[in-house]
Design a protein around this motif. Sequence first.
Motif, PDB file in Angstrom:
ATOM      1  N   LEU A 125       0.940  -1.279   0.130  1.00  0.00           N
ATOM      2  CA  LEU A 125       0.215   0.081   0.311  1.00  0.00           C
ATOM      3  C   LEU A 125       1.254   0.859   0.192  1.00  0.00           C
ATOM      4  O   LEU A 125       0.877   2.485  -0.945  1.00  0.00           O
ATOM      5  N   GLU A 126       2.082   0.576   0.766  1.00  0.00           N
ATOM      6  CA  GLU A 126       2.386   2.964   0.749  1.00  0.00           C
ATOM      7  C   GLU A 126       3.495   2.909  -0.188  1.00  0.00           C
ATOM      8  O   GLU A 126       3.387   3.649  -0.673  1.00  0.00           O
ATOM      9  N   SER A 127       3.904   1.118  -0.635  1.00  0.00           N
ATOM     10  CA  SER A 127       4.923   1.812  -2.209  1.00  0.00           C
ATOM     11  C   SER A 127       3.401   2.706  -3.207  1.00  0.00           C
ATOM     12  O   SER A 127       4.492   3.364  -4.294  1.00  0.00           O
ATOM     13  N   LEU A 128       3.051   1.530  -3.246  1.00  0.00           N
ATOM     14  CA  LEU A 128       1.206   2.727  -4.339  1.00  0.00           C
ATOM     15  C   LEU A 128       1.090   4.162  -4.069  1.00  0.00           C
ATOM     16  O   LEU A 128       0.978   4.708  -5.159  1.00  0.00           O
ATOM     17  N   LEU A 129       0.820   4.397  -2.568  1.00  0.00           N
ATOM     18  CA  LEU A 129       1.272   5.759  -2.487  1.00  0.00           C
ATOM     19  C   LEU A 129       1.930   6.734  -3.219  1.00  0.00           C
ATOM     20  O   LEU A 129       1.622   7.842  -3.148  1.00  0.00           O
ATOM     21  N   ARG A 130       2.949   6.783  -2.155  1.00  0.00           N
ATOM     22  CA  ARG A 130       4.510   7.515  -2.873  1.00  0.00           C
ATOM     23  C   ARG A 130       4.542   7.219  -4.226  1.00  0.00           C
ATOM     24  O   ARG A 130       4.653   7.888  -5.203  1.00  0.00           O
ATOM     25  N   GLY A 131       4.368   6.619  -4.800  1.00  0.00           N
ATOM     26  CA  GLY A 131       4.197   6.291  -6.604  1.00  0.00           C
ATOM     27  C   GLY A 131       3.606   7.200  -7.140  1.00  0.00           C
ATOM     28  O   GLY A 131       3.775   7.662  -8.017  1.00  0.00           O
ATOM     29  N   LEU A 132       2.508   7.417  -6.092  1.00  0.00           N
ATOM     30  CA  LEU A 132       1.640   7.980  -6.633  1.00  0.00           C
ATOM     31  C   LEU A 132       1.405   9.760  -6.847  1.00  0.00           C
ATOM     32  O   LEU A 132       0.111  10.318  -6.678  1.00  0.00           O
TER      33      LEU A 132
END
Length: 203
Positions: A125-132
Amino acid sequence: MTLGIDPVRVALILQDMQNDAISVGGAFADSGSPRHAAEQNVVENCRRLADVCRKAGVPVIHVWFVVEEGAKALKLNAPLFAGVRENNALVRGSWGAEPVQGLERRPGDLLVEKMRMSAWHDTSLESLLRGLDRDQVIVTGAWTNMSIEHTARSGADKGYFMFVPEDCCSTMNADWHNASINYALQNVSTVTTCDAVVAAIGR
């Protein structure tokens, strides 16, 4: 008062909206969760909010609790997790692990799988949010006093601005829901409504 939700900074999480969690005939139906989900109109409210988010370019992230057959890799250190195995719940490929009707994953939606209460724990989840490049998170789904509250608490600790539309969440009954909404979640998130979030995103 404005919520402060910014469509270019926010993401929507649809968490544990799976048949075993909230549907009649699901593994945890005896908890009262299907009745409370109906009382909250949670499926329709989440569907409406997700549609508005997609139209506004806000990422929609489904978070599903999924185990393999027999749940052999699920650590049974708490009654909640033991109950998953005992009830043969949320097994990959089963009806119970599938999203409820109306909240299926759509093209462009993202998916996170978990084996703990919080959507953050040992997930992408956090990797996705950072990437977005998103630092605001709208948390919806089931169950309010467990997955929703844990996700909001952890998100706040991590520095994210957490928003919880209370009528986009449900649990076993109104007492458990209200205890979480009226106490713990008030201190770690902005508690709001589906209508208010829709208005903020769709403005």
